[in-house]
Design a protein around this motif. Sequence first.
Motif, mmCIF file in Angstrom:
data_model
loop_
_atom_site.group_PDB
_atom_site.id
_atom_site.type_symbol
_atom_site.label_atom_id
_atom_site.label_comp_id
_atom_site.label_asym_id
_atom_site.label_seq_id
_atom_site.Cartn_x
_atom_site.Cartn_y
_atom_site.Cartn_z
ATOM 1 N N TRP A 178 -5.223 -2.358 4.554
ATOM 2 C CA TRP A 178 -4.743 -2.408 5.935
ATOM 3 C C TRP A 178 -4.910 -3.802 6.526
ATOM 4 C CZ3 TRP A 178 -2.058 1.656 7.651
ATOM 5 C CH2 TRP A 178 -2.242 2.883 6.995
ATOM 6 N N THR A 179 -6.097 -4.357 6.394
ATOM 7 C CA THR A 179 -6.361 -5.701 6.911
ATOM 8 C C THR A 179 -6.672 -6.631 5.746
ATOM 9 O OG1 THR A 179 -8.732 -5.256 7.203
ATOM 10 C CG2 THR A 179 -7.270 -4.789 9.066
ATOM 11 N N VAL A 180 -6.420 -7.919 5.943
ATOM 12 C CA VAL A 180 -6.739 -8.955 4.964
ATOM 13 C C VAL A 180 -7.629 -9.973 5.655
ATOM 14 C CG1 VAL A 180 -5.837 -10.773 3.481
ATOM 15 C CG2 VAL A 180 -4.571 -8.627 3.715
ATOM 16 N N GLN A 181 -8.776 -10.265 5.048
ATOM 17 C CA GLN A 181 -9.716 -11.195 5.650
ATOM 18 C C GLN A 181 -10.131 -12.260 4.652
ATOM 19 O OE1 GLN A 181 -12.528 -7.921 6.876
ATOM 20 N NE2 GLN A 181 -12.671 -9.179 8.723
ATOM 21 N N PHE B 107 2.163 -5.061 3.158
ATOM 22 C CA PHE B 107 1.288 -5.445 4.271
ATOM 23 C C PHE B 107 0.896 -6.916 4.211
ATOM 24 C CE2 PHE B 107 -1.585 -3.945 0.954
ATOM 25 C CZ PHE B 107 -2.592 -4.898 0.941
ATOM 26 N N ARG B 108 1.292 -7.629 3.127
ATOM 27 C CA ARG B 108 1.044 -9.073 3.103
ATOM 28 C C ARG B 108 2.074 -9.763 2.216
ATOM 29 N NH1 ARG B 108 -2.805 -12.879 4.185
ATOM 30 N NH2 ARG B 108 -2.807 -14.752 2.861
ATOM 31 N N ARG C 218 0.865 -1.185 0.000
ATOM 32 C CA ARG C 218 0.000 0.000 0.000
ATOM 33 C C ARG C 218 0.900 1.233 0.000
ATOM 34 N NH1 ARG C 218 -0.943 -1.721 5.459
ATOM 35 N NH2 ARG C 218 0.342 -0.490 6.909
ATOM 36 N N THR D 2 -4.596 -19.698 2.955
ATOM 37 C CA THR D 2 -4.754 -19.072 4.264
ATOM 38 C C THR D 2 -3.711 -19.551 5.261
ATOM 39 O OG1 THR D 2 -6.391 -20.759 4.839
ATOM 40 C CG2 THR D 2 -7.220 -18.665 4.008
ATOM 41 N N THR E 92 -9.235 -7.198 0.958
ATOM 42 C CA THR E 92 -8.391 -6.275 1.706
ATOM 43 C C THR E 92 -8.779 -4.851 1.394
ATOM 44 O OG1 THR E 92 -6.111 -5.596 2.197
ATOM 45 C CG2 THR E 92 -6.581 -6.222 -0.075
ATOM 46 N N ASP E 93 -8.627 -3.985 2.393
ATOM 47 C CA ASP E 93 -8.799 -2.545 2.207
ATOM 48 C C ASP E 93 -7.445 -1.841 2.212
ATOM 49 O OD1 ASP E 93 -8.055 -2.764 4.840
ATOM 50 O OD2 ASP E 93 -9.799 -1.738 5.661
ATOM 51 N N ASP F 33 -14.035 -16.406 6.965
ATOM 52 C CA ASP F 33 -14.091 -15.911 8.336
ATOM 53 C C ASP F 33 -15.235 -14.926 8.522
ATOM 54 O OD1 ASP F 33 -11.868 -17.427 8.703
ATOM 55 O OD2 ASP F 33 -10.462 -15.753 8.947
#
Length: 478
Positions: free
Chosen positions: A448-451, A400-401, A389, A428, A445-446, A455
């Motif tokens: 910032w976070t990855v989901q 970030f990932r 990002r 995962t 993802t936005d 989940d």
Amino acid sequence: MKTRVRICLCTVVLLSIATAVQAQPNKVTTIPWTSQHFTTIGDLVFFTSRDSLWRTDGTAEGTIALRSGFDGFWTFREFNGMLYFLSDVNDQAGWRELWRSDGTPEGTILLNSSSAHDILILQSAGGYLYFVASDEATGRELYRTNGTTAGTALVDDINPGTADGLTSFTSAAVGDNLFFAADNGTHGKELWKTNGTASGTAMVMDINPGAADGVIVANATAFEDRFYFRGITSANGAEPWVSDGTAAGTVLLKDIVPGSGSPDGLQYARANDGWLYFAARLFVNESSSFDLWKTDGSTASTLKVKTLCDGPECTFEWSTPQLTYQNRLHFFLYEDYGTHALWGTDGTAEGTRQLFGEFLDGSIPFFTVANDLMLFTTTTQGLPLDFYRSDGTAAGTTAFRRFNTEGTGPVRHPMATVGDLVFFADHTSNAGTVPPEDQMQLMQTDGWTVQPLRDIFGMSFAGTTDIVAYQGKVVFAT
């Protein structure tokens, strides 16, 4: 002896995305497991399975096979809300075809066959989509189509007889006209334009008089009703030129290397804030520099912005991704020794700076803006590496990932941006042997976070292979 045929199925899932709340994913229907090439065209998503073309509107009854018998699919393009694509001919070696589909079986029709396996879709202008094709009687020439068989025709036999009129594919649409490079057999490659008719097809200017080429086979673009390209003359060498479609309005923008010398490379980028940017690479006394320039179309205001690299090992070349973010043009450059660098510019020397630079034995396959951030991915040896990002600053450009599929073998990694979210597939877990339930789960993802979506909804989407944005939603196969 009977042959047993096994037909495997996968599920097309429609995932609704709202502004604040995500809707429950909905299963649409089952489709062949070989389905791929998901592409949004107009009001439909088209995809392929082996030798068949399919489409879906996000409903079970609206998911249908359109036509079979194709030998591969290439170059999905939209024109007037319909799909145009290329395919080989099963029983005719060396032939390639141009097809069009409106999303119905009867509206999936053959428009043209090229005898030399070299048909190529160019640009649309006015009411036509232009393409290059070969015919045994006319050679390789310019064609156009309005989407009907009757409206698909040779524009003009520019180089009469079997000789090729189009040997390069530098082109861009300016208003209702297509500007392109062609050779009529007398003047060499020069600048031409057409409105889709033979009478409206003409050479704009013999830039380099006589049989010598006046247009370099290179990148070109349209900006504010003019065509920008690389022209060549014996007096000035190969330099940036602009044309409004008239001989008087076709002029040299800047003699970057004075006299008959030329930049080693020149390529146009995208426009931003009233300026068109381009890059020139120069070699002087065994040293090289890569310079960023800008122009508004006049010679007086064609200005050098900044030297981005200066030294004997400077061999920068443009990489593909470019976008505008915070009213600044951002682009990647590929430096010697495999360094990929992200730059941003506001058109001034002091406002042109590098945000990121990293050695990659790969590329930057994904670059977008979402959630008020620039998001991009890196690869190494064709495999996904990191997700980054950037907020437009060097300090705010960070990974970030790390993809868990790194080094696990060739897999497709489609990505789709919907609103403030980017959807992609990844394992995962990063264990040595990834359990089947962890393989290629759908993620969001936005920046910032990855989901994983499992989940969020308690539903497994292992084996996700294709993802595409469609009317504020995500269509994916799993």
